[in-house]
Design a protein around this motif. Structure first.
Motif, short mmCIF file in Angstrom:
data_model
loop_
_atom_site.label_atom_id
_atom_site.label_comp_id
_atom_site.label_asym_id
_atom_site.label_seq_id
_atom_site.Cartn_x
_atom_site.Cartn_y
_atom_site.Cartn_z
N LEU A 1 0.76 -1.25 0.01
CA LEU A 1 -0.05 0.01 0.02
C LEU A 1 1.03 1.37 0.17
N LEU A 2 2.30 1.14 0.01
CA LEU A 2 3.05 2.33 0.07
C LEU A 2 3.43 2.53 -1.36
N LEU A 3 3.32 1.35 -2.27
CA LEU A 3 3.59 1.50 -3.65
C LEU A 3 3.16 2.50 -4.44
N PRO A 4 1.64 2.95 -4.32
CA PRO A 4 1.32 4.07 -5.26
C PRO A 4 2.03 5.28 -4.71
N ALA A 5 2.21 5.69 -3.50
CA ALA A 5 3.00 6.94 -3.23
C ALA A 5 4.39 6.78 -3.64
N ALA A 6 5.09 5.80 -3.76
CA ALA A 6 6.45 5.85 -4.24
C ALA A 6 6.40 5.97 -5.86
N ILE A 7 5.55 5.22 -6.37
CA ILE A 7 5.26 5.43 -7.96
C ILE A 7 5.11 6.86 -8.31
N LEU B 1 15.40 5.15 -6.94
CA LEU B 1 16.36 4.29 -6.07
C LEU B 1 15.21 4.10 -4.91
N LEU B 2 14.46 4.73 -4.38
CA LEU B 2 13.52 4.44 -3.32
C LEU B 2 12.52 3.32 -3.91
N LEU B 3 12.12 3.74 -5.08
CA LEU B 3 11.19 2.57 -5.56
C LEU B 3 11.88 1.29 -5.96
N GLY B 4 13.12 1.49 -6.17
CA GLY B 4 13.67 0.11 -6.48
C GLY B 4 14.03 -0.60 -4.96
N VAL B 5 14.22 0.11 -3.95
CA VAL B 5 14.27 -0.47 -2.69
C VAL B 5 13.04 -1.12 -2.05
N LEU B 6 11.77 -0.50 -2.57
CA LEU B 6 10.58 -0.89 -2.19
C LEU B 6 10.16 -2.20 -2.92
N ILE B 7 10.63 -2.27 -4.21
CA ILE B 7 10.47 -3.39 -4.74
C ILE B 7 11.29 -4.55 -4.40
N ALA B 8 12.57 -4.30 -3.85
CA ALA B 8 13.44 -5.31 -3.36
C ALA B 8 12.71 -5.76 -1.93
N GLU B 9 12.23 -4.67 -1.23
CA GLU B 9 11.59 -5.09 -0.15
C GLU B 9 10.43 -6.05 -0.08
N ILE B 10 9.71 -5.94 -1.15
CA ILE B 10 8.75 -6.93 -1.55
C ILE B 10 9.36 -8.12 -1.82
N LEU B 11 10.33 -8.27 -2.50
CA LEU B 11 10.87 -9.54 -2.84
C LEU B 11 11.28 -10.37 -1.70
N LEU B 12 11.88 -9.22 -0.68
CA LEU B 12 12.96 -9.98 0.26
C LEU B 12 11.71 -10.51 1.21
N GLY C 1 16.70 -2.32 4.32
CA GLY C 1 16.06 -1.53 3.17
C GLY C 1 14.97 -0.60 3.50
N SER C 2 14.19 -0.56 4.66
CA SER C 2 13.31 0.28 5.09
C SER C 2 13.86 1.53 5.50
N SER C 3 14.81 1.49 6.37
CA SER C 3 15.87 2.49 6.83
C SER C 3 16.50 3.18 5.59
N ALA D 1 13.66 5.38 4.52
CA ALA D 1 13.27 6.62 5.35
C ALA D 1 14.71 7.61 4.98
N VAL D 2 15.70 7.21 4.77
CA VAL D 2 16.79 8.17 4.47
C VAL D 2 16.51 8.68 3.32
N LEU D 3 16.25 7.92 2.19
CA LEU D 3 15.97 8.34 0.86
C LEU D 3 14.74 9.56 0.71
N SER D 4 13.67 9.30 1.66
CA SER D 4 12.72 10.07 1.83
C SER D 4 12.97 11.49 2.35
N VAL D 5 13.91 11.42 3.43
CA VAL D 5 14.52 12.78 3.89
C VAL D 5 15.08 13.41 2.97
N ILE D 6 16.02 12.92 2.37
CA ILE D 6 16.92 13.44 1.11
C ILE D 6 15.69 14.03 0.03
N LEU D 7 14.73 13.20 -0.20
CA LEU D 7 13.78 13.93 -1.45
C LEU D 7 13.21 15.14 -0.62
N PHE D 8 12.79 15.20 0.56
CA PHE D 8 12.07 16.16 1.45
C PHE D 8 13.04 17.52 1.32
#
Length: 164
Positions: free
Chosen positions: A38-44, A61-72, A106-108, A111-118
């Motif tokens: 349910l975070l995927l739409p926000a990342a996309i 990169l954030l979206l890639g990490v999120l997809i990797a997180e799904i696979l993990l 991956g989740s951390s 969070a770091v990437l979202s801070v960078i984006l912000f």
């Protein structure tokens, strides 16, 4: 060229509500995958909205990490990066990121990437999405391991205080 903003408030509201539903349902059912999906739409939408070179790269990169997180999570990958690298933290994107279970790292990293984006983006909608991703990243961490969440939260506060 700036992206149209006509429907941006509505879309940001909807993806934020989806992320919130993901956190609540995921924590109540103890299903991390619900939160991540349910975070995927926000990342996309973040990828769509970002425009600068560094912010576009960060959002991809954030979206890639999120997809990797799904696979993990789907494949139940259990790999401790701290043991692999022989250190407890790594310097990533100007921030010290604690290492441990790869899913938590991956989740951390999200969070770091979202801070960078912000911090690097100018658009209010991309900032909104970054906050949604940041909060949800901590929801994912909490759902994986509440003990690690507490440690990371304390670590984030200490790092924030040290930067002031």
């Amino acid at each position: 060229m700036a992206k149209p903003t006509k429907y941006a408030p509505l879309i940001c509201t909807v993806v934020s509500i989806l992320a919130l539903i993901g956190i609540v349902v995921g924590l109540l059912t103890q299903e991390t995958l619900v939160i991540v999906f349910l975070l995927l739409p926000a990342a996309i939408y973040e990828v769509y909205r970002t425009e600068g070179k560094s912010t576009k790269a960060s959002s991809f990169l954030l979206l890639g990490v999120l997809i990797a997180e799904i696979l993990l999570i789907i494949f139940k990958v259990d790999f401790n990066l701290a043991d692999y690298f022989g250190v407890d933290t790594k310097y990533i994107g100007g921030y010290m990121v604690p290492l441990g279970d790869i899913a938590i790292v991956g989740s951390s990293l999200m969070a770091v990437l979202s801070v960078i984006l912000f911090l690097k983006t100018y658009g209010k909608y991309t900032k909104w999405l970054a906050v949604t991703i940041f909060i949800t990243s901590f929801g994912i961490i909490y759902s994986i391991d509440p003990g690690v969440f507490k440690e990371l939260f304390q670590y984030a506060i200490e790092q924030g205080i040290n930067r002031i």
